[in-house]
Design an enzyme around this catalytic site. Structure first.
Site, PDB file in Angstrom:
ATOM      1  N   GLU A  85       1.007  -0.286  -6.961  1.00  0.00           N
ATOM      2  CA  GLU A  85       1.035   0.984  -6.243  1.00  0.00           C
ATOM      3  C   GLU A  85       2.500   1.335  -5.981  1.00  0.00           C
ATOM      4  O   GLU A  85       3.246   0.537  -5.427  1.00  0.00           O
ATOM      5  CB  GLU A  85       0.257   0.889  -4.936  1.00  0.00           C
ATOM      6  CG  GLU A  85      -1.227   0.674  -5.132  1.00  0.00           C
ATOM      7  CD  GLU A  85      -2.031   0.774  -3.846  1.00  0.00           C
ATOM      8  OE1 GLU A  85      -1.468   1.250  -2.831  1.00  0.00           O
ATOM      9  OE2 GLU A  85      -3.207   0.385  -3.855  1.00  0.00           O
ATOM     10  N   TYR A 131      -0.274  -4.805  -5.246  1.00  0.00           N
ATOM     11  CA  TYR A 131       0.542  -4.747  -4.036  1.00  0.00           C
ATOM     12  C   TYR A 131       1.888  -5.444  -4.216  1.00  0.00           C
ATOM     13  O   TYR A 131       2.598  -5.675  -3.247  1.00  0.00           O
ATOM     14  CB  TYR A 131      -0.214  -5.369  -2.865  1.00  0.00           C
ATOM     15  CG  TYR A 131      -1.491  -4.640  -2.525  1.00  0.00           C
ATOM     16  CD1 TYR A 131      -1.472  -3.315  -2.103  1.00  0.00           C
ATOM     17  CD2 TYR A 131      -2.733  -5.265  -2.654  1.00  0.00           C
ATOM     18  CE1 TYR A 131      -2.650  -2.642  -1.813  1.00  0.00           C
ATOM     19  CE2 TYR A 131      -3.910  -4.598  -2.363  1.00  0.00           C
ATOM     20  CZ  TYR A 131      -3.858  -3.289  -1.944  1.00  0.00           C
ATOM     21  OH  TYR A 131      -5.028  -2.619  -1.655  1.00  0.00           O
ATOM     22  N   ASP A 147      -2.962  -7.310   2.434  1.00  0.00           N
ATOM     23  CA  ASP A 147      -3.338  -6.674   1.170  1.00  0.00           C
ATOM     24  C   ASP A 147      -3.001  -7.627   0.028  1.00  0.00           C
ATOM     25  O   ASP A 147      -1.821  -7.920  -0.218  1.00  0.00           O
ATOM     26  CB  ASP A 147      -2.599  -5.357   0.984  1.00  0.00           C
ATOM     27  CG  ASP A 147      -2.986  -4.319   2.017  1.00  0.00           C
ATOM     28  OD1 ASP A 147      -4.158  -4.322   2.440  1.00  0.00           O
ATOM     29  OD2 ASP A 147      -2.118  -3.513   2.411  1.00  0.00           O
ATOM     30  N   TYR A 193      -7.713   4.754  -9.526  1.00  0.00           N
ATOM     31  CA  TYR A 193      -7.506   3.841  -8.398  1.00  0.00           C
ATOM     32  C   TYR A 193      -8.417   2.624  -8.505  1.00  0.00           C
ATOM     33  O   TYR A 193      -7.987   1.490  -8.280  1.00  0.00           O
ATOM     34  CB  TYR A 193      -7.762   4.588  -7.099  1.00  0.00           C
ATOM     35  CG  TYR A 193      -7.571   3.742  -5.860  1.00  0.00           C
ATOM     36  CD1 TYR A 193      -6.316   3.236  -5.509  1.00  0.00           C
ATOM     37  CD2 TYR A 193      -8.650   3.461  -5.024  1.00  0.00           C
ATOM     38  CE1 TYR A 193      -6.141   2.473  -4.370  1.00  0.00           C
ATOM     39  CE2 TYR A 193      -8.479   2.693  -3.876  1.00  0.00           C
ATOM     40  CZ  TYR A 193      -7.223   2.204  -3.555  1.00  0.00           C
ATOM     41  OH  TYR A 193      -7.064   1.437  -2.421  1.00  0.00           O
ATOM     42  N   CYS A 207       0.842  -1.204   0.000  1.00  0.00           N
ATOM     43  CA  CYS A 207       0.000   0.000   0.000  1.00  0.00           C
ATOM     44  C   CYS A 207       0.870   1.244   0.000  1.00  0.00           C
ATOM     45  O   CYS A 207       1.744   1.412   0.850  1.00  0.00           O
ATOM     46  CB  CYS A 207      -0.916  -0.007   1.226  1.00  0.00           C
ATOM     47  SG  CYS A 207      -1.922   1.480   1.379  1.00  0.00           S
ATOM     48  N   CYS A 266      19.209  -5.141   5.809  1.00  0.00           N
ATOM     49  CA  CYS A 266      19.942  -5.280   4.554  1.00  0.00           C
ATOM     50  C   CYS A 266      21.395  -4.901   4.787  1.00  0.00           C
ATOM     51  O   CYS A 266      21.673  -3.876   5.435  1.00  0.00           O
ATOM     52  CB  CYS A 266      19.328  -4.370   3.489  1.00  0.00           C
ATOM     53  SG  CYS A 266      20.057  -4.537   1.854  1.00  0.00           S
ATOM     54  N   CYS A 314      -2.229   1.733   7.566  1.00  0.00           N
ATOM     55  CA  CYS A 314      -0.868   1.548   7.059  1.00  0.00           C
ATOM     56  C   CYS A 314      -0.502   0.090   7.229  1.00  0.00           C
ATOM     57  O   CYS A 314      -0.305  -0.378   8.352  1.00  0.00           O
ATOM     58  CB  CYS A 314       0.127   2.434   7.806  1.00  0.00           C
ATOM     59  SG  CYS A 314       1.846   2.153   7.287  1.00  0.00           S
TER      60      CYS A 314
END
Length: 218
Positions: free
Chosen positions: A97, A137, A132, A85, A54, A211, A202
């Site tokens: 997105e 996504y 999601d 959208y 998202c 990483c 969110c």
């Protein structure tokens, strides 16, 4: 066929036809940073495009990153020109997105932005991110130069080793040049959504794995 393409990308023949121009206006100014959303951008600044679920949470993560000059959300990597959208959510445009990040390379490196990318989501999930679900996504990196492409590839290899050592599967991130994959800005209400709606949804969440630093520079 509406909402039929949540687990596979449509072919060009199956995708919605699109249009010649955007069907909605896009704000000119970032509500948090006060900078131009679509330019002109300062000389010497660079552009990076990322899809990590998202785009509301993804954009906030990047506008909070020092050295980022502006951010805007949109749709990228698809077939349909100037999608809405609702069309993207149908799965019939092929877009994901995405968040466009304009940054000052003297303050933050592309490698640093990649670390934010990898650590802010689970890049092994395919056409979903957490709860999601859908092709919009999917994880993606769209590069703007050969140097970005090489850096992203090396960063992906380094993070894959970390994921593998921790029992995760293969990275599914789409990694490709931004051209010819146009970035179409999203509707105004999506821009800086979590600034306008601080309690808004969110779904951003990473693996908890870091990483490696200093292995991805071109």
């Amino acid at each position: 066929m509406l909402y039929a393409f949540k687990s596979r990308l449509p072919s060009p023949e199956e995708a919605l036809p699109g249009r010649a121009e955007s069907p909605f206006p896009v704000p000119s100014t970032h509500t948090v940073l006060g900078t131009e959303l679509q330019g002109p951008y300062p000389e010497g600044f660079e552009v990076a495009d990322f899809g990590l679920g998202c785009f509301w949470g993804a954009e906030r993560r990047y506008w909070q990153t020092p050295g980022v000059w502006t951010t805007l959300v949109g749709y990228q990597g698809g077939v349909t020109d100037y999608p809405t959208y609702e069309e993207v959510c149908s799965g019939m445009t092929g877009h994901t997105e995405a968040v466009r990040v304009v940054f000052d390379p003297s303050q933050v490196s592309y490698e640093d932005l990649l670390r934010v990318f990898w650590e802010s989501h689970d890049p092994t999930q395919g056409f979903r991110q957490g709860n999601d679900v859908g092709t919009q996504y999917r994880s993606a990196i769209y590069t703007h130069s050969p140097a970005q492409q090489e850096t992203a590839e090396r960063s992906r290899e380094a993070y894959q080793r970390v994921l593998t050592d921790s029992g995760y599967g293969e990275i599914t991130t789409e990694l490709a040049p931004a051209t010819p994959r146009p970035f179409y800005p999203a509707e105004g209400y999506h821009q800086q959504y979590l600034d306008k709606n601080p309690a808004g949804y969110c779904g951003l969440g990473g693996t908890g794995l870091s990483c490696p630093v200093g292995v991805a520079r071109a």
